[in-house]
Motif scaffolding. Structure first.
Motif, PDB file in Angstrom:
ATOM      1  N   LYS A 126       0.817  -1.214   0.000  1.00 23.83           N
ATOM      2  CA  LYS A 126       0.000   0.000   0.000  1.00 23.83           C
ATOM      3  C   LYS A 126       0.849   1.262   0.000  1.00 23.83           C
ATOM      4  CE  LYS A 126      -3.832   2.261   2.268  1.00 23.83           C
ATOM      5  NZ  LYS A 126      -4.799   2.242   3.338  1.00 23.83           N
ATOM      6  N   ALA A 127       1.998   1.227   0.671  1.00 19.36           N
ATOM      7  CA  ALA A 127       2.838   2.420   0.787  1.00 19.36           C
ATOM      8  C   ALA A 127       3.594   2.750  -0.502  1.00 19.36           C
ATOM      9  CB  ALA A 127       3.837   2.232   1.927  1.00 19.36           C
ATOM     10  N   LEU A 128       3.662   1.823  -1.451  1.00 22.73           N
ATOM     11  CA  LEU A 128       4.399   2.078  -2.688  1.00 22.73           C
ATOM     12  C   LEU A 128       3.627   3.023  -3.600  1.00 22.73           C
ATOM     13  CD1 LEU A 128       5.774  -1.451  -3.672  1.00 22.73           C
ATOM     14  CD2 LEU A 128       7.015   0.457  -2.662  1.00 22.73           C
ATOM     15  N   SER A 129       4.347   3.952  -4.196  1.00 27.22           N
ATOM     16  CA  SER A 129       3.697   4.872  -5.130  1.00 27.22           C
ATOM     17  C   SER A 129       3.573   4.251  -6.519  1.00 27.22           C
ATOM     18  CB  SER A 129       4.476   6.186  -5.200  1.00 27.22           C
ATOM     19  OG  SER A 129       5.807   5.927  -5.597  1.00 27.22           O
ATOM     20  N   ASP A 130       4.420   3.242  -6.822  1.00 30.76           N
ATOM     21  CA  ASP A 130       4.370   2.565  -8.109  1.00 30.76           C
ATOM     22  C   ASP A 130       3.177   1.621  -8.140  1.00 30.76           C
ATOM     23  OD1 ASP A 130       4.758   1.262 -10.470  1.00 30.76           O
ATOM     24  OD2 ASP A 130       6.598   0.236  -9.858  1.00 30.76           O
ATOM     25  N   LYS A 131       2.156   1.994  -8.865  1.00 30.53           N
ATOM     26  CA  LYS A 131       0.911   1.219  -8.895  1.00 30.53           C
ATOM     27  C   LYS A 131       0.998  -0.003  -9.814  1.00 30.53           C
ATOM     28  CE  LYS A 131      -1.801   4.651  -6.974  1.00 30.53           C
ATOM     29  NZ  LYS A 131      -1.425   4.737  -5.623  1.00 30.53           N
ATOM     30  N   LYS A 132       2.091  -0.124 -10.582  1.00 30.91           N
ATOM     31  CA  LYS A 132       2.214  -1.229 -11.530  1.00 30.91           C
ATOM     32  C   LYS A 132       2.963  -2.428 -10.955  1.00 30.91           C
ATOM     33  CE  LYS A 132       2.002   1.820 -15.482  1.00 30.91           C
ATOM     34  NZ  LYS A 132       2.675   2.317 -16.664  1.00 30.91           N
ATOM     35  N   THR A 133       3.675  -2.243  -9.860  1.00 31.53           N
ATOM     36  CA  THR A 133       4.447  -3.320  -9.262  1.00 31.53           C
ATOM     37  C   THR A 133       3.561  -4.152  -8.347  1.00 31.53           C
ATOM     38  OG1 THR A 133       6.427  -1.958  -9.323  1.00 31.53           O
ATOM     39  CG2 THR A 133       6.471  -3.861  -7.876  1.00 31.53           C
ATOM     40  N   PHE A 134       3.510  -5.457  -8.612  1.00 33.00           N
ATOM     41  CA  PHE A 134       2.727  -6.347  -7.751  1.00 33.00           C
ATOM     42  C   PHE A 134       3.424  -7.697  -7.652  1.00 33.00           C
ATOM     43  CE2 PHE A 134       1.127  -7.204 -11.984  1.00 33.00           C
ATOM     44  CZ  PHE A 134       0.985  -8.576 -12.012  1.00 33.00           C
ATOM     45  N   ILE A 135       3.018  -8.472  -6.653  1.00 41.18           N
ATOM     46  CA  ILE A 135       3.510  -9.830  -6.487  1.00 41.18           C
ATOM     47  C   ILE A 135       2.303 -10.754  -6.328  1.00 41.18           C
ATOM     48  CG2 ILE A 135       5.756  -9.226  -5.502  1.00 41.18           C
ATOM     49  CD1 ILE A 135       4.619  -9.698  -2.730  1.00 41.18           C
ATOM     50  N   THR A 136       2.497 -12.026  -6.642  1.00 38.35           N
ATOM     51  CA  THR A 136       1.439 -13.017  -6.472  1.00 38.35           C
ATOM     52  C   THR A 136       1.745 -13.830  -5.221  1.00 38.35           C
ATOM     53  OG1 THR A 136       1.091 -13.121  -8.857  1.00 38.35           O
ATOM     54  CG2 THR A 136       0.245 -14.963  -7.542  1.00 38.35           C
ATOM     55  N   LEU A 137       0.770 -13.924  -4.328  1.00 41.78           N
ATOM     56  CA  LEU A 137       0.934 -14.640  -3.062  1.00 41.78           C
ATOM     57  C   LEU A 137      -0.203 -15.630  -2.858  1.00 41.78           C
ATOM     58  CD1 LEU A 137       1.806 -11.640  -0.728  1.00 41.78           C
ATOM     59  CD2 LEU A 137       3.385 -13.370  -1.586  1.00 41.78           C
ATOM     60  N   PRO A 138       0.061 -16.730  -2.149  1.00 40.33           N
ATOM     61  CA  PRO A 138      -1.040 -17.635  -1.799  1.00 40.33           C
ATOM     62  C   PRO A 138      -1.950 -16.971  -0.768  1.00 40.33           C
ATOM     63  CG  PRO A 138       1.028 -18.403  -0.841  1.00 40.33           C
ATOM     64  CD  PRO A 138       1.361 -17.220  -1.692  1.00 40.33           C
ATOM     65  N   THR A 139      -3.240 -17.165  -0.879  1.00 42.86           N
ATOM     66  CA  THR A 139      -4.174 -16.521   0.053  1.00 42.86           C
ATOM     67  C   THR A 139      -4.063 -17.080   1.464  1.00 42.86           C
ATOM     68  OG1 THR A 139      -5.916 -18.026  -0.659  1.00 42.86           O
ATOM     69  CG2 THR A 139      -5.860 -15.850  -1.692  1.00 42.86           C
ATOM     70  N   ASN A 140      -3.535 -18.309   1.615  1.00 41.32           N
ATOM     71  CA  ASN A 140      -3.481 -18.901   2.948  1.00 41.32           C
ATOM     72  C   ASN A 140      -2.401 -18.284   3.848  1.00 41.32           C
ATOM     73  OD1 ASN A 140      -1.237 -20.044   1.785  1.00 41.32           O
ATOM     74  ND2 ASN A 140      -1.740 -22.134   2.368  1.00 41.32           N
ATOM     75  N   ILE A 141      -1.616 -17.338   3.343  1.00 34.04           N
ATOM     76  CA  ILE A 141      -0.651 -16.634   4.200  1.00 34.04           C
ATOM     77  C   ILE A 141      -1.081 -15.191   4.434  1.00 34.04           C
ATOM     78  CG2 ILE A 141       1.255 -18.114   3.503  1.00 34.04           C
ATOM     79  CD1 ILE A 141       2.333 -15.590   1.959  1.00 34.04           C
ATOM     80  N   LEU A 142      -2.304 -14.849   4.031  1.00 34.52           N
ATOM     81  CA  LEU A 142      -2.802 -13.475   4.154  1.00 34.52           C
ATOM     82  C   LEU A 142      -3.951 -13.402   5.157  1.00 34.52           C
ATOM     83  CD1 LEU A 142      -2.874 -12.535   0.370  1.00 34.52           C
ATOM     84  CD2 LEU A 142      -1.099 -11.984   2.033  1.00 34.52           C
ATOM     85  N   ALA A 143      -4.079 -12.246   5.791  1.00 35.32           N
ATOM     86  CA  ALA A 143      -5.184 -11.980   6.715  1.00 35.32           C
ATOM     87  C   ALA A 143      -5.789 -10.628   6.356  1.00 35.32           C
ATOM     88  CB  ALA A 143      -4.703 -11.966   8.151  1.00 35.32           C
ATOM     89  N   VAL A 144      -7.103 -10.600   6.209  1.00 35.87           N
ATOM     90  CA  VAL A 144      -7.811  -9.354   5.888  1.00 35.87           C
ATOM     91  C   VAL A 144      -7.812  -8.447   7.108  1.00 35.87           C
ATOM     92  CG1 VAL A 144     -10.077  -8.377   5.273  1.00 35.87           C
ATOM     93  CG2 VAL A 144      -9.278 -10.489   4.179  1.00 35.87           C
ATOM     94  N   ILE A 145      -7.591  -7.149   6.875  1.00 36.60           N
ATOM     95  CA  ILE A 145      -7.654  -6.164   7.967  1.00 36.60           C
ATOM     96  C   ILE A 145      -8.667  -5.085   7.637  1.00 36.60           C
ATOM     97  CG2 ILE A 145      -5.301  -6.574   8.774  1.00 36.60           C
ATOM     98  CD1 ILE A 145      -4.484  -3.993   7.290  1.00 36.60           C
ATOM     99  N   VAL A 146      -9.172  -4.453   8.670  1.00 35.64           N
ATOM    100  CA  VAL A 146     -10.112  -3.330   8.489  1.00 35.64           C
ATOM    101  C   VAL A 146      -9.660  -2.179   9.353  1.00 35.64           C
ATOM    102  CG1 VAL A 146     -12.090  -4.678   7.813  1.00 35.64           C
ATOM    103  CG2 VAL A 146     -11.684  -4.260  10.219  1.00 35.64           C
TER     104      VAL A 146
END
Length: 146
Positions: A126-146
């Motif tokens: 989120k902190a990156l200004s470059d909107k074109k750079t992304f990585i692919t990650l498995p969803t099982n290592i991610l947690a949704v935040i609000v």
């Protein structure tokens, strides 16, 4: 009893690394609480499928979490074994939970898209200004935040 405490403490050890004073909350899912055969479940499965926000681990009782249920709004004390982080299913903000179950560096990522089978997603920091750079990650290592 001591063995049970150790098993429960191992359910969500990463959540204690998420700073209590952090302004963001990890969204969680309550599951496996329904009674099955001779297992009475937890609260007769009344909270099965509910979503909430991880408030904290109970400092007085090992293996107990405080979770703020979203609907109806209330805070409950629940054994951690029935609580898991909500995985991303659409574009939303997430944090990475490392293989050793620690939340990674408090960095917030934006999910750009989720694969059709839900097993991976494209994210960018989120902190990156470059909107074109992304990585692919498995969803099982991610947690949704609000």
């Amino acid at each position: 009893c001591a063995l049970t405490d150790l098993i429960l403490a191992a359910c969500n050890p990463y959540m204690d690394h998420w700073r209590a004073d952090h302004t963001r909350k990890v969204k969680v899912h309550i599951h496996n609480t329904k009674p099955i055969l001779c297992d009475p479940g937890w609260k007769s499965g009344d909270y099965e499928g509910k979503k909430g926000l991880w408030k904290a681990s109970d400092t007085m009782e090992l293996g107990i979490a405080r979770v703020q249920i979203l609907v109806p709004p209330t805070t409950i004390r629940i054994p951690e074994m029935y609580v898991t982080p909500l995985r991303p299913t659409r574009p939303q903000e997430v944090v990475i939970i490392n293989d050793d179950r620690n939340i990674s560096c408090w960095r917030v990522y934006l999910v750009l898209c989720v694969s059709a089978d839900g097993s991976s997603c494209d994210v960018r920091e989120k902190a990156l200004s470059d909107k074109k750079t992304f990585i692919t990650l498995p969803t099982n290592i991610l947690a949704v935040i609000v």
